[in-house]
Enzyme design. Structure first.
Site, PDB file in Angstrom:
ATOM      1  N   HIS A   1       1.089  -1.229  -0.424  1.00  0.00           N
ATOM      2  CA  HIS A   1      -0.331   0.195   0.178  1.00  0.00           C
ATOM      3  C   HIS A   1       1.034   0.994  -0.027  1.00  0.00           C
ATOM      4  O   HIS A   1       0.595   2.711  -0.344  1.00  0.00           O
ATOM      5  CB  HIS A   1      -1.153   0.077   1.848  1.00  0.00           C
ATOM      6  CG  HIS A   1      -2.161  -1.128   0.963  1.00  0.00           C
ATOM      7  ND1 HIS A   1      -3.601  -0.719   0.260  1.00  0.00           N
ATOM      8  CD2 HIS A   1      -1.731  -2.723   0.524  1.00  0.00           C
ATOM      9  CE1 HIS A   1      -4.234  -1.688   0.645  1.00  0.00           C
ATOM     10  NE2 HIS A   1      -2.862  -2.802   0.763  1.00  0.00           N
TER      11      HIS A   1
ATOM     12  N   ASP B   1       3.246   9.199  -0.744  1.00  0.00           N
ATOM     13  CA  ASP B   1       2.116   8.158  -0.527  1.00  0.00           C
ATOM     14  C   ASP B   1       1.442   7.448  -1.421  1.00  0.00           C
ATOM     15  O   ASP B   1       2.345   7.963  -2.429  1.00  0.00           O
ATOM     16  CB  ASP B   1       1.137   9.604  -0.461  1.00  0.00           C
ATOM     17  CG  ASP B   1      -0.324   9.000   0.593  1.00  0.00           C
ATOM     18  OD1 ASP B   1      -0.064   7.527   0.910  1.00  0.00           O
ATOM     19  OD2 ASP B   1      -1.035  10.252   1.130  1.00  0.00           O
TER      20      ASP B   1
HETATM   21  P1  ADQ Z   1      -2.606   5.647   4.724  1.00  0.00           P
HETATM   22  O1  ADQ Z   1      -1.925   6.464   4.990  1.00  0.00           O
HETATM   23  O2  ADQ Z   1      -3.627   5.809   6.233  1.00  0.00           O
HETATM   24  O3  ADQ Z   1      -3.044   4.370   3.806  1.00  0.00           O
HETATM   25  P2  ADQ Z   1      -5.286   7.955   2.897  1.00  0.00           P
HETATM   26  O4  ADQ Z   1      -5.636   6.858   1.736  1.00  0.00           O
HETATM   27  O5  ADQ Z   1      -4.541   8.834   2.910  1.00  0.00           O
HETATM   28  O6  ADQ Z   1      -4.118   7.032   3.719  1.00  0.00           O
HETATM   29  O7  ADQ Z   1      -6.310   7.276   4.156  1.00  0.00           O
HETATM   30  C1  ADQ Z   1      -7.097   5.262   3.797  1.00  0.00           C
HETATM   31  C2  ADQ Z   1      -8.459   5.735   4.830  1.00  0.00           C
HETATM   32  O8  ADQ Z   1      -8.372   6.470   6.272  1.00  0.00           O
HETATM   33  C3  ADQ Z   1      -9.616   7.085   4.094  1.00  0.00           C
HETATM   34  O9  ADQ Z   1     -10.064   6.397   3.472  1.00  0.00           O
HETATM   35  C4  ADQ Z   1      -9.003   8.176   4.771  1.00  0.00           C
HETATM   36  O10 ADQ Z   1     -10.753   8.574   4.581  1.00  0.00           O
HETATM   37  C5  ADQ Z   1      -9.025   7.736   6.380  1.00  0.00           C
HETATM   38  N1  ADQ Z   1      -8.887   8.815   7.167  1.00  0.00           N
HETATM   39  C6  ADQ Z   1      -7.624   9.193   6.796  1.00  0.00           C
HETATM   40  N2  ADQ Z   1      -7.345  10.917   7.621  1.00  0.00           N
HETATM   41  C7  ADQ Z   1      -8.499  10.423   8.656  1.00  0.00           C
HETATM   42  C8  ADQ Z   1      -9.493  10.998   9.937  1.00  0.00           C
HETATM   43  N3  ADQ Z   1      -8.350  12.557   9.910  1.00  0.00           N
HETATM   44  N4  ADQ Z   1     -10.220  10.800  10.733  1.00  0.00           N
HETATM   45  C9  ADQ Z   1     -10.916  10.321   9.747  1.00  0.00           C
HETATM   46  N5  ADQ Z   1     -10.912   8.577   8.575  1.00  0.00           N
HETATM   47  C10 ADQ Z   1      -9.687   9.608   7.806  1.00  0.00           C
HETATM   48  C11 ADQ Z   1      -2.007   4.140   3.759  1.00  0.00           C
HETATM   49  C12 ADQ Z   1      -0.874   4.601   2.843  1.00  0.00           C
HETATM   50  C13 ADQ Z   1      -1.653   5.216   1.514  1.00  0.00           C
HETATM   51  C14 ADQ Z   1      -2.768   4.235   0.451  1.00  0.00           C
HETATM   52  C15 ADQ Z   1      -3.130   3.183   1.463  1.00  0.00           C
HETATM   53  C16 ADQ Z   1      -4.595   2.966   0.660  1.00  0.00           C
HETATM   54  O11 ADQ Z   1      -0.044   4.858   3.586  1.00  0.00           O
HETATM   55  O12 ADQ Z   1      -1.210   5.714   0.384  1.00  0.00           O
HETATM   56  O13 ADQ Z   1      -2.888   4.978  -0.222  1.00  0.00           O
HETATM   57  O14 ADQ Z   1      -2.947   2.664   2.665  1.00  0.00           O
HETATM   58  O15 ADQ Z   1      -3.848   1.463   0.066  1.00  0.00           O
END
Ligand code: ADQ
Length: 462
Positions: free
Chosen positions: A156, A364
């Site tokens: 991811h 990211d």
């Molecule tokens: P993350 O680093 O967690 O994931 P991201 O893809 O932006 O990053 O977010 C994942 C989920 O968490 C999103 O559905 C988002 O809505 C939710 N989320 C984030 N912040 C939140 C908050 N403050 N409150 C509630 N919900 C929140 C990792 C990788 C990413 C990759 C994903 C999926 O780092 O690059 O996109 O996995 O593969």
């Protein structure tokens, strides 16, 4: 249809139904419901001494299997190697890496413990789909136990260029262990190039055609599978929640001001300090935006046990305080800094209210918030996504305002441009992004991955 076994550090347990589960968890759970199968992962619990046997919970055709970890194993595997070594390395932050042999050994030991649990549960034709940087060495551990099932892996987070990966002691062995999977899926073409380069330059791999490699007596297929979201579902959720009480409360508090919104886990890969500096720069250089915008940053604390994360928290508290002290008035503060978690439906409503989605990670894998922001917009009056070129999502969302996350002046210029953008340009950019998101949903992502995994040749014992 072969049964599916999903392995990930955390398991999307059924009780985390509507409000907490993200789109990805839902996509994986749907895949399990279609095929029947297991979801195996860490329970989230640490214990003193030896952990007991795995626990399982059955819901229809899906069984959830969770393991506790001994506290020391957790420290080495999760805090140490996964999040202290691999996370910064794979996000190109060499200066933040800690490396201890003891942590790497603990990481391998946990991968082995998972492998033993999984091997006991596997049926001969099960498809195994392993997720993320916590389990780079799991396939190798399963192969050592004689498992010949097809094993797929999806990363991811970004995969670093070979020259960066070279900083990791034992990188060659780790790459060869990854080649024990039949399919390695990455988020972007650029990650695929990095992984391929690593295999060939650092682990003695040889290309077979364009997307397969021979490495350490095995054949591994490699491909880009950019993660998507449930585009239509999220759009509906946002439209509904925008009229709900929480979104209305936010809208009223804005008193007509334009909302610039950031939503992230509190992580140093997300570029949060640059964002706060850019808002200050915007208000300094374009005073006409003073009193006319509110920047709301939602960033719940994650991995608070790591020193780097605590330091980031202090830095951000100070930056937000300084910007507010410099520009606030008795009835207006430019920065709202919220470290609470927000339930998904509420978040969807907030995203729809925002005139600018501000997403500026330094690196990211994908960044799903960028995609969710686009899907949440009102088609008649959409906002503008300001997106880092270094997020995987930028390979797909070319019609966003793409920015260099380190260039604070550039970020401020992009904010000014986004805030002033005429409706027809906003609509055209939004429509182009939305078309991409409708084509590549979370459901499409998991189908593509599983089809590619099924198309790999049967594994050979060894
Ligand atoms: P993350 O680093 O967690 O994931 P991201 O893809 O932006 O990053 O977010 C994942 C989920 O968490 C999103 O559905 C988002 O809505 C939710 N989320 C984030 N912040 C939140 C908050 N403050 N409150 C509630 N919900 C929140 C990792 C990788 C990413 C990759 C994903 C999926 O780092 O690059 O996109 O996995 O593969």
């Amino acid at each position: 249809m072969a049964r599916l076994v999903i392995v990930s550090n955390r398991v999307g347990l059924p009780e985390e139904g509507g409000r907490r589960a993200g789109g990805l968890v839902v996509a994986l759970r749907d895949a399990l419901k279609d095929r029947g199968g297991l979801w195996v992962g860490w329970s989230g619990e640490t214990v003193e001494g030896e952990p007991g046997p795995p626990r399982s919970l059955r819901r229809g055709r899906v069984t959830y299997v969770t393991l506790d970890l001994a506290r020391e194993a957790y420290e080495a595997y999760y805090v140490g190697f996964a999040n202290g070594t691999l996370w910064p390395l794979f996000h190109y932050r060499l200066g933040l890496i800690t490396f201890r042999r003891h942590d790497l050994e603990g990481y391998r030991a946990v991968n082995e413990a998972f492998a033993r649990t999984i091997a006991d549960l596997l049926r001969p034709d099960d498809l195994v789909w392993v997720h993320d940087y916590h389990f780079l060495a799991l396939a190798a551990a399963l192969r050592r136990l004689g498992v010949t099932n097809r094993l797929g892996f999806f990363l991811h987070i970004p995969f670093p260029a070979a020259e960066v990966l070279r900083a990791l002691p034992g990188h060659d062995r780790l790459l060869r262990e990854m080649a024990d999977y039949d399919l390695v899926g990455l988020q972007t073409e650029s990650d695929v190039r990095s992984f391929a380069e690593g295999l060939v330059r650092l682990a003695g791999g040889e290309p077979i055609g364009t997307d397969r490699f021979r490495c350490a007596e095995r054949t591994v297929a490699v491909g880009a599978f950019p993660v998507g979201i449930d585009t239509e579902g999220f759009a509906r959720l946002a439209a509904q929640s925008a009229n709900g009480p929480e979104a209305r409360r936010l809208a009223e508090s804005l008193a007509g001001r334009a909302l610039v919104l950031g939503v992230d886990r509190l992580d140093y890969s997300k570029g949060l300090p640059g964002r706060l500096q850019a808002v200050a720069e915007l208000l300094e250089r374009w005073p006409q935006w003073r009193r006319r915008i509110t920047y709301l940053q939602i960033a719940p604390v994650s991995r608070g046990e790591l020193r780097q994360y605590r330091a980031l928290r202090s830095e951000l508290d100070a930056l937000a305080g300084r910007t507010n002290a410099r520009f606030a008035d008795v009835d207006w503060t430019p920065v709202r800094w919220v470290t609470r978690n927000v339930p998904r439906p509420v978040l969807a409503g907030y995203l729809r209210l925002a005139r600018v989605g501000f997403v500026t990670p330094l690196r990211d894998g994908m960044n799903l918030v960028a995609k969710e922001y686009v899907a949440a917009q009102d088609p008649e009056d959409p906002g503008v996504l300001v997106l880092s070129r270094l997020a995987g999502a930028a390979e797909e969302l070319e019609s966003a305002l793409l920015v260099d996350p380190l260039d604070v002046e550039g970020l401020a210029e992009a904010l000014d441009r986004a805030l002033a953008m005429p409706l027809d340009e906003r609509r055209a950019r939004w429509a182009a992004s939305m078309e991409v998101l409708r084509a590549n949903t979370a459901a499409r992502w998991r189908t593509r991955f599983l089809e590619a995994l099924e198309a790999t040749r049967p594994a050979v014992a060894g």
